[in-house]
Design a protein around this motif. Structure first.
Motif, PDB file in Angstrom:
ATOM      1  N   GLY A   1       1.252  -1.362   0.197  1.00  0.00           N
ATOM      2  CA  GLY A   1      -0.060  -0.008  -0.251  1.00  0.00           C
ATOM      3  C   GLY A   1       1.025   1.511  -0.019  1.00  0.00           C
ATOM      4  O   GLY A   1       0.284   2.673   0.430  1.00  0.00           O
ATOM      5  N   SER A   2       2.259   1.005   0.252  1.00  0.00           N
ATOM      6  CA  SER A   2       3.014   2.039  -0.356  1.00  0.00           C
ATOM      7  C   SER A   2       3.583   2.826  -1.675  1.00  0.00           C
ATOM      8  O   SER A   2       5.043   3.404  -1.318  1.00  0.00           O
ATOM      9  N   ASP A   3       2.805   2.062  -2.484  1.00  0.00           N
ATOM     10  CA  ASP A   3       4.341   2.219  -4.072  1.00  0.00           C
ATOM     11  C   ASP A   3       3.339   4.010  -4.104  1.00  0.00           C
ATOM     12  O   ASP A   3       5.167   3.982  -4.899  1.00  0.00           O
ATOM     13  N   ALA A   4       3.086   4.866  -3.647  1.00  0.00           N
ATOM     14  CA  ALA A   4       3.102   6.021  -4.283  1.00  0.00           C
ATOM     15  C   ALA A   4       4.788   6.261  -3.714  1.00  0.00           C
ATOM     16  O   ALA A   4       4.676   7.400  -3.962  1.00  0.00           O
ATOM     17  N   GLY A   5       5.013   6.430  -2.118  1.00  0.00           N
ATOM     18  CA  GLY A   5       5.711   6.386  -1.693  1.00  0.00           C
ATOM     19  C   GLY A   5       7.370   5.694  -1.474  1.00  0.00           C
ATOM     20  O   GLY A   5       7.603   6.256  -0.422  1.00  0.00           O
ATOM     21  N   MET A   6       7.524   4.836  -2.241  1.00  0.00           N
ATOM     22  CA  MET A   6       8.277   3.786  -1.877  1.00  0.00           C
ATOM     23  C   MET A   6       8.612   3.238  -3.702  1.00  0.00           C
ATOM     24  O   MET A   6       8.358   3.679  -4.364  1.00  0.00           O
ATOM     25  N   ALA A   7      10.179   3.386  -2.837  1.00  0.00           N
ATOM     26  CA  ALA A   7      11.167   3.202  -4.397  1.00  0.00           C
ATOM     27  C   ALA A   7      12.189   2.260  -4.244  1.00  0.00           C
ATOM     28  O   ALA A   7      12.850   2.194  -3.162  1.00  0.00           O
ATOM     29  N   VAL A   8      12.103   1.607  -4.871  1.00  0.00           N
ATOM     30  CA  VAL A   8      13.210   0.810  -4.942  1.00  0.00           C
ATOM     31  C   VAL A   8      14.677   0.134  -5.192  1.00  0.00           C
ATOM     32  O   VAL A   8      14.273   0.485  -6.991  1.00  0.00           O
ATOM     33  N   HIS A   9      15.354   0.078  -4.848  1.00  0.00           N
ATOM     34  CA  HIS A   9      16.664   0.112  -6.364  1.00  0.00           C
ATOM     35  C   HIS A   9      17.741  -1.225  -5.890  1.00  0.00           C
ATOM     36  O   HIS A   9      18.003  -1.380  -4.933  1.00  0.00           O
ATOM     37  N   ILE A  10      17.761  -1.548  -6.847  1.00  0.00           N
ATOM     38  CA  ILE A  10      17.674  -2.775  -7.411  1.00  0.00           C
ATOM     39  C   ILE A  10      19.487  -2.738  -8.504  1.00  0.00           C
ATOM     40  O   ILE A  10      19.683  -2.519  -9.808  1.00  0.00           O
ATOM     41  N   PRO A  11      20.882  -2.818  -7.662  1.00  0.00           N
ATOM     42  CA  PRO A  11      22.044  -2.697  -8.807  1.00  0.00           C
ATOM     43  C   PRO A  11      22.458  -3.916  -9.803  1.00  0.00           C
ATOM     44  O   PRO A  11      21.529  -5.419  -9.592  1.00  0.00           O
ATOM     45  N   ALA A  12      22.667  -3.649 -10.683  1.00  0.00           N
ATOM     46  CA  ALA A  12      23.138  -4.848 -11.604  1.00  0.00           C
ATOM     47  C   ALA A  12      24.169  -5.634 -11.050  1.00  0.00           C
ATOM     48  O   ALA A  12      24.887  -5.478 -10.372  1.00  0.00           O
ATOM     49  N   GLY A  13      23.839  -7.045 -11.529  1.00  0.00           N
ATOM     50  CA  GLY A  13      25.169  -8.731 -11.069  1.00  0.00           C
ATOM     51  C   GLY A  13      24.052  -9.590 -12.004  1.00  0.00           C
ATOM     52  O   GLY A  13      22.803  -9.478 -12.032  1.00  0.00           O
ATOM     53  N   ASP A  14      25.389 -10.701 -12.318  1.00  0.00           N
ATOM     54  CA  ASP A  14      25.328 -11.893 -12.918  1.00  0.00           C
ATOM     55  C   ASP A  14      24.766 -11.474 -14.052  1.00  0.00           C
ATOM     56  O   ASP A  14      23.276 -12.489 -14.537  1.00  0.00           O
ATOM     57  N   GLY A  15      24.729 -10.604 -15.341  1.00  0.00           N
ATOM     58  CA  GLY A  15      24.103 -10.971 -16.767  1.00  0.00           C
ATOM     59  C   GLY A  15      22.591  -9.977 -16.135  1.00  0.00           C
ATOM     60  O   GLY A  15      22.177  -9.753 -17.191  1.00  0.00           O
ATOM     61  N   GLN A  16      22.321  -9.146 -14.713  1.00  0.00           N
ATOM     62  CA  GLN A  16      20.906  -8.662 -14.872  1.00  0.00           C
ATOM     63  C   GLN A  16      21.175  -7.538 -14.954  1.00  0.00           C
ATOM     64  O   GLN A  16      21.780  -7.029 -14.223  1.00  0.00           O
ATOM     65  N   ASP A  17      19.759  -6.819 -15.706  1.00  0.00           N
ATOM     66  CA  ASP A  17      19.908  -4.913 -15.540  1.00  0.00           C
ATOM     67  C   ASP A  17      19.809  -4.694 -14.361  1.00  0.00           C
ATOM     68  O   ASP A  17      18.875  -5.765 -13.266  1.00  0.00           O
ATOM     69  N   ALA A  18      20.411  -3.486 -13.882  1.00  0.00           N
ATOM     70  CA  ALA A  18      19.724  -2.788 -13.384  1.00  0.00           C
ATOM     71  C   ALA A  18      17.740  -2.305 -12.793  1.00  0.00           C
ATOM     72  O   ALA A  18      17.984  -2.325 -13.440  1.00  0.00           O
ATOM     73  N   ILE A  19      17.792  -2.341 -11.478  1.00  0.00           N
ATOM     74  CA  ILE A  19      16.345  -2.420 -11.334  1.00  0.00           C
ATOM     75  C   ILE A  19      15.693  -1.008 -10.803  1.00  0.00           C
ATOM     76  O   ILE A  19      15.821  -1.396  -9.626  1.00  0.00           O
ATOM     77  N   GLU A  20      14.875  -0.239 -11.178  1.00  0.00           N
ATOM     78  CA  GLU A  20      13.971   0.393 -10.300  1.00  0.00           C
ATOM     79  C   GLU A  20      12.628   0.896 -10.334  1.00  0.00           C
ATOM     80  O   GLU A  20      12.479   1.007 -11.800  1.00  0.00           O
ATOM     81  N   LEU A  21      12.268   0.102  -8.812  1.00  0.00           N
ATOM     82  CA  LEU A  21      11.025   1.343  -8.798  1.00  0.00           C
ATOM     83  C   LEU A  21      10.566   1.761  -7.953  1.00  0.00           C
ATOM     84  O   LEU A  21      10.744   2.157  -7.072  1.00  0.00           O
ATOM     85  N   GLY A  22       9.337   2.564  -8.632  1.00  0.00           N
ATOM     86  CA  GLY A  22       8.569   3.633  -7.976  1.00  0.00           C
ATOM     87  C   GLY A  22       9.349   4.977  -8.782  1.00  0.00           C
ATOM     88  O   GLY A  22      10.811   5.038  -9.077  1.00  0.00           O
ATOM     89  N   ARG A  23       9.116   6.245  -7.395  1.00  0.00           N
ATOM     90  CA  ARG A  23       9.654   7.504  -7.828  1.00  0.00           C
ATOM     91  C   ARG A  23      11.154   7.384  -6.684  1.00  0.00           C
ATOM     92  O   ARG A  23      10.346   7.405  -5.509  1.00  0.00           O
ATOM     93  N   GLN A  24      12.219   8.011  -7.540  1.00  0.00           N
ATOM     94  CA  GLN A  24      12.737   7.983  -6.620  1.00  0.00           C
ATOM     95  C   GLN A  24      13.189   9.536  -6.420  1.00  0.00           C
ATOM     96  O   GLN A  24      13.385  10.814  -7.097  1.00  0.00           O
ATOM     97  N   ARG A  25      13.691   9.997  -5.359  1.00  0.00           N
ATOM     98  CA  ARG A  25      13.792  10.843  -4.831  1.00  0.00           C
ATOM     99  C   ARG A  25      15.000  10.973  -3.553  1.00  0.00           C
ATOM    100  O   ARG A  25      15.252  12.407  -3.310  1.00  0.00           O
ATOM    101  N   ALA A  26      15.547  10.775  -2.734  1.00  0.00           N
ATOM    102  CA  ALA A  26      17.221  10.841  -2.823  1.00  0.00           C
ATOM    103  C   ALA A  26      17.915  10.636  -3.937  1.00  0.00           C
ATOM    104  O   ALA A  26      17.705  10.340  -4.947  1.00  0.00           O
ATOM    105  N   ALA A  27      19.012  11.323  -3.733  1.00  0.00           N
ATOM    106  CA  ALA A  27      20.601  11.671  -4.698  1.00  0.00           C
ATOM    107  C   ALA A  27      20.928  10.260  -4.092  1.00  0.00           C
ATOM    108  O   ALA A  27      20.907   9.373  -4.096  1.00  0.00           O
ATOM    109  N   ASP A  28      21.890  10.498  -5.560  1.00  0.00           N
ATOM    110  CA  ASP A  28      22.234   9.066  -6.235  1.00  0.00           C
ATOM    111  C   ASP A  28      23.820   8.467  -5.029  1.00  0.00           C
ATOM    112  O   ASP A  28      23.945   7.617  -4.824  1.00  0.00           O
ATOM    113  N   GLN A  29      23.890   9.977  -4.476  1.00  0.00           N
ATOM    114  CA  GLN A  29      25.348   9.399  -4.038  1.00  0.00           C
ATOM    115  C   GLN A  29      24.339   9.278  -2.517  1.00  0.00           C
ATOM    116  O   GLN A  29      25.529   8.496  -1.668  1.00  0.00           O
TER     117      GLN A  29
END
Length: 466
Positions: free
Chosen positions: A68-96
């Motif tokens: 129930g928090s898809d509007a305020g939640m984001a998931v950041h999965i890095p790439a690895g083992d031949g898998q591309d990076a996955i970004e779910l939801g709206r990113q608000r925080a800075a990359d660093q």
């Protein structure tokens, strides 16, 4: 005292309220913040089990949606083992910031536009670190904070007002008996012998009221005893006065006989006045009301005519000045006559035969001055002579004559001064206020202190010093 207690209570209560309310307000703000981020941590924890099992986008989207928090939640999965990076939801925080959390492996919060974000690291089955970002809006952090602070402010104001009310009531309880004690003292000082103070209030003031009432009762009793004594002593004079009046009938005719009979009659009247005054508990000398009083010039001429016969017998030179025109003063005729007789009697009693004397009457807008001067040896200690009952120590001297003169002058707001006369002896100056104003202020032994001398007094002193 009442307002002092209120101010002290207000200051102390305000400091206590601030000392507790400010830290409590900060604690409430931190509690609201912790509550908001605890909810964000629970949301991030709901996604962590799914991340540890699978990294499939579709499944993760269903998990995030179910939280129930898809509007305020984001998931950041890095790439690895031949898998591309996955970004779910709206990113608000800075990359660093996301990279720092992934590197350190510890949860962190960071401020973003409109609120804050919780960055929660989650270990994947591949060994990579995914970051769950949960957005916490500012409205959720401050939710209920305004109401809590309003309640704190209301409680603080209520405490302050309550303490002020209690201090005010306490001040009234302490001040009111003190005010009644002051009013009772003023009434007793003004001659209201029935003045009493209620015996209530704090213990100290209640004891003071008891002492005051006891003192007032003793004053009334002492005055009653003195009045009775004065009446009894005066009544004893009736017998020798009756003998004198009968003896004057055998003196025949002549100026000396007439003056003797007149003196005996006046003495009888004075004794009757003393007895009536003592019985009625009324002062002999009092300030006259509006329109009352006498003609000072007429009284001076009358008394000098009386004393002139004795002056001729003793070879004394005398003069009267300033008594040609009427001079109205707010003093009863009998009182002024008694004062002049007391002063002239002192001249005849305490100066040798043949000593000259004079009576001067000065009239002005601000004062009437009566001067009785003589060419005798003078008074070495004028202050002691003004003390009631002191006297000169010789036979027939009681020291009450000058006190009678002083009380007459002070009843109009004036005073009496003793100094050296132009004749070389004593000069007694009676200062009488023609309007009968109350004295400005009294010094030791009833001497009236004046703010500044009037024009008549200034002119008189200049003429004396010239």
């Amino acid at each position: 005292m009442r307002w002092a207690l209120v101010k002290v209570s207000l200051a102390v209560t305000t400091m206590v309220v601030l000392a507790f309310a400010v830290p409590l307000g900060l604690v409430i703000r931190e509690m609201a913040r912790d509550r908001a981020f605890s909810g964000a941590e629970r949301e991030a924890a709901a996604v962590a089990p799914a991340l540890s099992i699978t990294t499939d986008r579709d499944q993760l989207e269903r998990v995030v949606a179910s939280a129930g928090s898809d509007a305020g939640m984001a998931v950041h999965i890095p790439a690895g083992d031949g898998q591309d990076a996955i970004e779910l939801g709206r990113q608000r925080a800075a990359d660093q910031d996301i990279a720092a959390v992934r590197k350190l492996g510890r949860a962190s919060t960071t401020g973003v536009t409109g609120g804050s974000t919780l960055l929660q690291p989650v270990a994947l089955s591949t060994g990579e670190i995914a970051v769950v970002e949960v957005y916490v809006p500012e409205s959720e952090v401050t939710n209920g904070l305004g109401t809590a602070w309003a309640v704190l402010a209301g409680v603080g104001v209520a405490l302050i007002l309550g303490s002020v009310a209690v201090a005010d009531r306490l001040g009234v309880r302490m001040v009111r008996p003190a005010q009644r004690l002051v009013e009772g003292a003023h009434e007793l000082g003004d001659g209201k012998l029935g003045a009493r103070v209620p015996e209530e209030g704090p213990t100290e003031l209640r004891l003071a009221a008891v002492a005051f009432n006891s003192m007032a009762d003793q004053v009334v009793q002492l005055l009653a005893n003195e009045r009775e004594l004065a009446a009894d002593l005066s009544h004893r004079l009736r017998t020798p006065l009756t003998v004198l009046r009968l003896n004057t009938a055998s003196l025949g005719e002549g100026p000396a006989a007439d003056q003797t009979r007149t003196a005996v009659e006046q003495l009888e009247r004075e004794v009757d006045t003393i007895i009536r005054t003592a019985r009625d508990a009324k002062p002999q000398t009092a300030a006259a009301g509006p329109g009352a009083g006498c003609d000072a010039a007429e009284v001076v001429r009358e008394r000098m005519a009386f004393w002139s016969a004795l002056a001729e017998d003793e070879g004394r030179k005398w003069r009267v000045a300033g008594a040609e025109r009427p001079v109205r003063i707010p003093v009863a005729r009998a009182d002024l006559a008694a004062a002049l007789d007391a002063l002239l009697g002192n001249v005849f009693r305490h100066t040798p035969e043949g000593t000259a004397f004079a009576v001067d009457l000065h009239n002005g807008e601000d004062a009437v001055i009566v001067l009785v001067s003589d060419a005798g040896p003078g008074i070495p200690d004028p202050e002691a002579a003004m003390a009631r009952g002191r006297g000169s120590g010789s036979d027939g001297s009681t020291g009450l004559g000058l006190d009678i003169v002083r009380r007459l002058a002070e009843s109009t707001g004036g005073d009496v001064r003793i100094g050296s006369s132009v004749l070389g002896g004593t000069e007694v100056r009676i200062w009488i206020q023609p309007t009968g104003r109350a004295p400005v202020g009294r010094g030791p032994r009833g001497v009236v202190r004046r703010r500044r001398p009037g024009r008549l007094a200034a002119a008189y002193h200049r003429s004396r010093s010239a």
